[in-house]
Design a protein around this motif. Sequence first.
Motif, PDB file in Angstrom:
ATOM      1  N   ARG A  33      -0.379  -7.179  -3.747  1.00  0.00           N
ATOM      2  CA  ARG A  33       0.229  -8.492  -3.522  1.00  0.00           C
ATOM      3  C   ARG A  33      -0.781  -9.485  -2.953  1.00  0.00           C
ATOM      4  N   GLU A  34      -1.432  -9.088  -1.889  1.00  0.00           N
ATOM      5  CA  GLU A  34      -2.320 -10.009  -1.177  1.00  0.00           C
ATOM      6  C   GLU A  34      -3.602 -10.300  -1.961  1.00  0.00           C
ATOM      7  N   SER A  35      -4.137  -9.289  -2.624  1.00  0.00           N
ATOM      8  CA  SER A  35      -5.374  -9.514  -3.375  1.00  0.00           C
ATOM      9  C   SER A  35      -5.120 -10.418  -4.574  1.00  0.00           C
ATOM     10  N   TRP A  36      -3.939 -10.288  -5.187  1.00  0.00           N
ATOM     11  CA  TRP A  36      -3.577 -11.160  -6.308  1.00  0.00           C
ATOM     12  C   TRP A  36      -3.459 -12.611  -5.831  1.00  0.00           C
ATOM     13  N   ASP A  37      -2.788 -12.785  -4.708  1.00  0.00           N
ATOM     14  CA  ASP A  37      -2.597 -14.144  -4.169  1.00  0.00           C
ATOM     15  C   ASP A  37      -3.915 -14.775  -3.725  1.00  0.00           C
ATOM     16  N   ASN A  38      -4.855 -13.923  -3.276  1.00  0.00           N
ATOM     17  CA  ASN A  38      -6.115 -14.434  -2.735  1.00  0.00           C
ATOM     18  C   ASN A  38      -7.298 -14.273  -3.684  1.00  0.00           C
ATOM     19  N   ASN A  39      -7.015 -13.855  -4.927  1.00  0.00           N
ATOM     20  CA  ASN A  39      -8.076 -13.679  -5.933  1.00  0.00           C
ATOM     21  C   ASN A  39      -9.222 -12.808  -5.421  1.00  0.00           C
ATOM     22  N   LEU A  40      -8.856 -11.647  -4.887  1.00  0.00           N
ATOM     23  CA  LEU A  40      -9.840 -10.751  -4.293  1.00  0.00           C
ATOM     24  C   LEU A  40      -9.994  -9.482  -5.130  1.00  0.00           C
ATOM     25  N   VAL A  41     -11.218  -9.081  -5.366  1.00  0.00           N
ATOM     26  CA  VAL A  41     -11.490  -7.849  -6.116  1.00  0.00           C
ATOM     27  C   VAL A  41     -11.159  -6.628  -5.263  1.00  0.00           C
ATOM     28  N   VAL A  42     -10.300  -5.771  -5.818  1.00  0.00           N
ATOM     29  CA  VAL A  42      -9.991  -4.490  -5.177  1.00  0.00           C
ATOM     30  C   VAL A  42     -10.168  -3.397  -6.224  1.00  0.00           C
ATOM     31  N   PHE A  43     -10.906  -2.364  -5.898  1.00  0.00           N
ATOM     32  CA  PHE A  43     -11.116  -1.243  -6.823  1.00  0.00           C
ATOM     33  C   PHE A  43     -10.859   0.061  -6.092  1.00  0.00           C
ATOM     34  N   SER A  44     -10.686   1.143  -6.844  1.00  0.00           N
ATOM     35  CA  SER A  44     -10.215   2.376  -6.235  1.00  0.00           C
ATOM     36  C   SER A  44     -10.878   3.620  -6.811  1.00  0.00           C
ATOM     37  N   SER A  45     -10.930   4.661  -5.996  1.00  0.00           N
ATOM     38  CA  SER A  45     -11.398   5.967  -6.449  1.00  0.00           C
ATOM     39  C   SER A  45     -10.273   6.773  -7.100  1.00  0.00           C
ATOM     40  N   LYS A  46      -9.044   6.264  -7.027  1.00  0.00           N
ATOM     41  CA  LYS A  46      -7.906   6.967  -7.614  1.00  0.00           C
ATOM     42  C   LYS A  46      -7.570   6.345  -8.965  1.00  0.00           C
ATOM     43  N   PRO A  47      -7.725   7.080 -10.066  1.00  0.00           N
ATOM     44  CA  PRO A  47      -7.510   6.525 -11.401  1.00  0.00           C
ATOM     45  C   PRO A  47      -6.166   5.831 -11.606  1.00  0.00           C
ATOM     46  N   GLY A  48      -5.101   6.345 -11.015  1.00  0.00           N
ATOM     47  CA  GLY A  48      -3.786   5.758 -11.216  1.00  0.00           C
ATOM     48  C   GLY A  48      -3.642   4.344 -10.683  1.00  0.00           C
ATOM     49  N   HIS A  49      -4.516   3.937  -9.790  1.00  0.00           N
ATOM     50  CA  HIS A  49      -4.407   2.611  -9.171  1.00  0.00           C
ATOM     51  C   HIS A  49      -4.761   1.473 -10.117  1.00  0.00           C
ATOM     52  N   VAL A  50      -5.605   1.732 -11.114  1.00  0.00           N
ATOM     53  CA  VAL A  50      -5.983   0.657 -12.033  1.00  0.00           C
ATOM     54  C   VAL A  50      -4.800   0.265 -12.913  1.00  0.00           C
ATOM     55  N   LYS A  51      -3.982   1.224 -13.247  1.00  0.00           N
ATOM     56  CA  LYS A  51      -2.776   0.930 -14.033  1.00  0.00           C
ATOM     57  C   LYS A  51      -1.805   0.070 -13.239  1.00  0.00           C
ATOM     58  N   ARG A  52      -1.797   0.253 -11.939  1.00  0.00           N
ATOM     59  CA  ARG A  52      -0.891  -0.509 -11.065  1.00  0.00           C
ATOM     60  C   ARG A  52      -1.368  -1.949 -10.863  1.00  0.00           C
ATOM     61  N   GLY A  53      -2.669  -2.220 -11.095  1.00  0.00           N
ATOM     62  CA  GLY A  53      -3.127  -3.594 -10.970  1.00  0.00           C
ATOM     63  C   GLY A  53      -4.460  -3.807 -10.283  1.00  0.00           C
TER      64      GLY A  53
END
Length: 300
Positions: free
Chosen positions: A209-229
């Motif tokens: 929610r917050e990264s979308w609103d603030n145009n912030l790059v967030v990446f993850s070591s968990k593959p399932g997180h990229v599908k979530r956004g």
Amino acid sequence: MFKALLTYFLIISPSAAATLAVVYPEVPAPYKQVFEQIIEGIKAKHVGPMVKYPIESPITPERLISQMGADQVDMVVTLGRRGLSYNKALNGQYPFVTGALPIKPNGISGVSLIADPINLFKQLKTLSPDTRNVHVVYTEKSQWLIEKAQQAAQANGLSLISYKASDIREAVSHYQKILKTAEPKLDSIWLPLDPITANDKVILPLLLRESWDNNLVVFSSKPGHVKRGLLFTIFPDSEQDGVRLAEMLSAIFYEGKAPGVELSNSEKVGVNLRTASHLGLEYSSQLKSTFYQTFPQSGF
């Protein structure tokens, strides 16, 4: 003369003389394919005989060890949690390594599913070239990875800013502070494989929610997180992991290599193109062709 030649042959081609056993769970698709790919990688690297022990239902460690003795096994690869359950029994009986799990250094050897930070940060520089800082919240359980990540960040021209948390409440507090001060083009947030600081029910929704609103790059070591956004992740390379497990086991068996854990070297990047577009990140067709998976998969 013949004995000397035989000894020389065994030294230069050690795997031809050893029988390798693979202990893995018998599971339905699509998980079955993962273990099959790992085993293919092991088979491609190991020249000698290989015996497979698919565990469909629990068998006692004593029975497994007995069967290995009958099959003249010399060394063992255990895969998944069911394979891991036999490690205690194997210790002292056979040299062994473990795979298909997000293992961390704990006295055994193996190839972890956890992506090497050096590859994650390399992808970050490719996908978001203006990023300069990586913020990460971690707990005691993942501190060993943060130490590696510091070196990886420097190698990629990035600054890693880390925050230690003891529970979810403290982790949320850290993230809230990061989100308040982060600059969209310069700062990013990395979610390591940590059950607290990358919690799916509390932390992930907050960051989505917050990264979308603030145009912030967030990446993850968990593959399932990229599908979530989240912007991107790295998927395991199962066949490559199998090759590395065979190499590691050979080094332990023949060279007396000390136990240790190696991180995944996979470069199979998954990218959320909808998130990238929202962040103003545009990728060429040539770059997109290198992505292992893109999301949303229904079309963009």
